[in-house]
Design a protein around this motif. Structure first.
Motif, PDB file in Angstrom:
ATOM      1  N   ALA A  12       3.791  68.156  58.771  1.00  0.00           N
ATOM      2  CA  ALA A  12       4.867  68.470  59.723  1.00  0.00           C
ATOM      3  C   ALA A  12       5.383  69.886  59.502  1.00  0.00           C
ATOM      4  CB  ALA A  12       6.003  67.459  59.603  1.00  0.00           C
ATOM      5  N   ALA A  13       5.615  70.262  58.253  1.00  0.00           N
ATOM      6  CA  ALA A  13       6.126  71.600  57.961  1.00  0.00           C
ATOM      7  C   ALA A  13       5.096  72.673  58.311  1.00  0.00           C
ATOM      8  CB  ALA A  13       6.530  71.704  56.490  1.00  0.00           C
ATOM      9  N   LEU A  14       3.819  72.399  58.061  1.00  0.00           N
ATOM     10  CA  LEU A  14       2.770  73.368  58.412  1.00  0.00           C
ATOM     11  C   LEU A  14       2.640  73.517  59.920  1.00  0.00           C
ATOM     12  CD1 LEU A  14      -0.009  72.604  55.802  1.00  0.00           C
ATOM     13  CD2 LEU A  14       1.308  74.704  56.034  1.00  0.00           C
ATOM     14  N   ALA A  15       2.762  72.418  60.656  1.00  0.00           N
ATOM     15  CA  ALA A  15       2.707  72.492  62.118  1.00  0.00           C
ATOM     16  C   ALA A  15       3.846  73.357  62.651  1.00  0.00           C
ATOM     17  CB  ALA A  15       2.753  71.096  62.722  1.00  0.00           C
ATOM     18  N   ARG A  16       5.046  73.156  62.115  1.00  0.00           N
ATOM     19  CA  ARG A  16       6.199  73.972  62.543  1.00  0.00           C
ATOM     20  C   ARG A  16       6.005  75.435  62.181  1.00  0.00           C
ATOM     21  NH1 ARG A  16       8.989  69.682  60.733  1.00  0.00           N
ATOM     22  NH2 ARG A  16       9.467  70.664  58.747  1.00  0.00           N
ATOM     23  N   LEU A  17       5.577  75.691  60.955  1.00  0.00           N
ATOM     24  CA  LEU A  17       5.363  77.067  60.505  1.00  0.00           C
ATOM     25  C   LEU A  17       4.304  77.755  61.361  1.00  0.00           C
ATOM     26  CD1 LEU A  17       5.746  79.440  58.547  1.00  0.00           C
ATOM     27  CD2 LEU A  17       4.147  78.304  57.006  1.00  0.00           C
ATOM     28  N   GLY A  18       3.212  77.066  61.644  1.00  0.00           N
ATOM     29  CA  GLY A  18       2.156  77.643  62.471  1.00  0.00           C
ATOM     30  C   GLY A  18       2.652  77.983  63.866  1.00  0.00           C
ATOM     31  N   ALA A  19       3.379  77.063  64.472  1.00  0.00           N
ATOM     32  CA  ALA A  19       3.918  77.309  65.814  1.00  0.00           C
ATOM     33  C   ALA A  19       4.917  78.453  65.795  1.00  0.00           C
ATOM     34  CB  ALA A  19       4.552  76.033  66.365  1.00  0.00           C
ATOM     35  N   ASP A  20       5.814  78.448  64.818  1.00  0.00           N
ATOM     36  CA  ASP A  20       6.822  79.515  64.727  1.00  0.00           C
ATOM     37  C   ASP A  20       6.169  80.889  64.537  1.00  0.00           C
ATOM     38  OD1 ASP A  20       8.792  77.592  64.967  1.00  0.00           O
ATOM     39  OD2 ASP A  20       9.373  77.652  62.851  1.00  0.00           O
ATOM     40  N   TYR A  30       2.068  84.999  76.829  1.00  0.00           N
ATOM     41  CA  TYR A  30       1.593  83.836  77.572  1.00  0.00           C
ATOM     42  C   TYR A  30       2.645  83.274  78.518  1.00  0.00           C
ATOM     43  CZ  TYR A  30      -1.646  84.379  73.776  1.00  0.00           C
ATOM     44  OH  TYR A  30      -2.525  84.924  72.887  1.00  0.00           O
ATOM     45  N   THR A  31       2.157  82.605  79.538  1.00  0.00           N
ATOM     46  CA  THR A  31       3.065  81.864  80.412  1.00  0.00           C
ATOM     47  C   THR A  31       3.611  80.685  79.623  1.00  0.00           C
ATOM     48  OG1 THR A  31       1.369  80.355  81.259  1.00  0.00           O
ATOM     49  CG2 THR A  31       1.675  82.457  82.473  1.00  0.00           C
ATOM     50  N   ALA A  36       2.876  76.373  75.784  1.00  0.00           N
ATOM     51  CA  ALA A  36       3.221  74.986  75.424  1.00  0.00           C
ATOM     52  C   ALA A  36       1.974  74.134  75.218  1.00  0.00           C
ATOM     53  CB  ALA A  36       4.114  74.375  76.491  1.00  0.00           C
ATOM     54  N   ASN A  37       0.995  74.277  76.107  1.00  0.00           N
ATOM     55  CA  ASN A  37      -0.240  73.493  75.965  1.00  0.00           C
ATOM     56  C   ASN A  37      -0.997  73.875  74.706  1.00  0.00           C
ATOM     57  OD1 ASN A  37       0.235  72.058  78.322  1.00  0.00           O
ATOM     58  ND2 ASN A  37      -0.919  73.497  79.598  1.00  0.00           N
ATOM     59  N   MET A 155      -9.120  81.231  73.624  1.00  0.00           N
ATOM     60  CA  MET A 155      -8.375  80.684  74.749  1.00  0.00           C
ATOM     61  C   MET A 155      -7.012  80.171  74.287  1.00  0.00           C
ATOM     62  SD  MET A 155     -10.398  81.218  77.302  1.00  0.00           S
ATOM     63  CE  MET A 155      -9.531  80.335  78.591  1.00  0.00           C
ATOM     64  N   VAL A 156      -5.990  80.558  75.014  1.00  0.00           N
ATOM     65  CA  VAL A 156      -4.636  80.031  74.834  1.00  0.00           C
ATOM     66  C   VAL A 156      -4.272  79.413  76.173  1.00  0.00           C
ATOM     67  CG1 VAL A 156      -2.224  80.551  74.344  1.00  0.00           C
ATOM     68  CG2 VAL A 156      -4.032  81.718  73.073  1.00  0.00           C
ATOM     69  N   GLY A 157      -4.351  78.093  76.231  1.00  0.00           N
ATOM     70  CA  GLY A 157      -4.227  77.430  77.522  1.00  0.00           C
ATOM     71  C   GLY A 157      -5.371  77.896  78.400  1.00  0.00           C
TER      72      GLY A 157
END
Length: 170
Positions: A12-20, A30-31, A36-37, A155-157
């Motif tokens: 969970a913490a790694l997912a948040r850190l990666g997104a942040d 990005y749009t 978000a996708n 690819m990002v979305g």
């Protein structure tokens, strides 16, 4: 700072850190829908947990006082075999630091550890992709002996980003 292999309890913490970290550096490109996708796919807790559990990956974290400051992932399978120059090629992915911790030597410590892991695995080459308009990251990797070997995309979305494939023979 402590470096260690990630545990499932870190997902969970790694997912948040990666997104942040991704949003802080690249979010403006990005749009909202594409971002978000991408985040829902690439930086979900479930995906990170699956990567931590995958025997073909090594997820390494940097922490201080129990707080995650950065991470990187090694994929023990060649991501771009058409550009491989060695028999055993691995991929370095997502060398990320917490946005507020950039410039504190965390990336260098993780890179040093990744190089040790690659050598212990017997890799003859490490590949990584870097955004074509991220000269700071390109300079960082060049200091470690990585050089551009190909033009690729990411690819990002639904948005295609031009990237460079960097590689280093070990």
């Amino acid at each position: 700072m402590d470096l260690r292999v990630a545990a499932l309890t870190d997902a969970a913490a790694l997912a948040r850190l990666g997104a942040d970290a991704f949003v802080a550096k690249f979010g403006h490109l990005y749009t909202p829908d594409n971002l978000a996708n991408f985040l829902a796919d690439a930086h979900s807790e479930a995906k990170v947990a699956k990567e931590i559990a995958d025997p073909a990956m090594r997820v390494m974290v940097a922490e201080r006082d129990g707080r995650l400051l950065g991470y990187c992932k090694l994929v023990m399978i060649c991501g771009w075999p058409e550009h491989a120059r060695a028999a055993t090629v691995i991929e370095l992915k997502q060398l990320y630091t917490a946005p507020e911790a950039t410039g504190q030597g965390i990336g260098a410590a993780l890179m040093d550890r990744a190089m040790e892991e690659a050598a212990a695995f017997g890799a003859g080459e490490i590949q990584l992709s870097v955004y074509s308009e991220n000269p700071g990251a390109q300079k960082f990797y060049a200091r470690y002996g990585f050089a551009k070997v190909a033009d690729i995309h990411f690819m990002v979305g639904e948005q295609r980003d031009e990237e460079f494939l960097f590689a280093k023979l070990l």
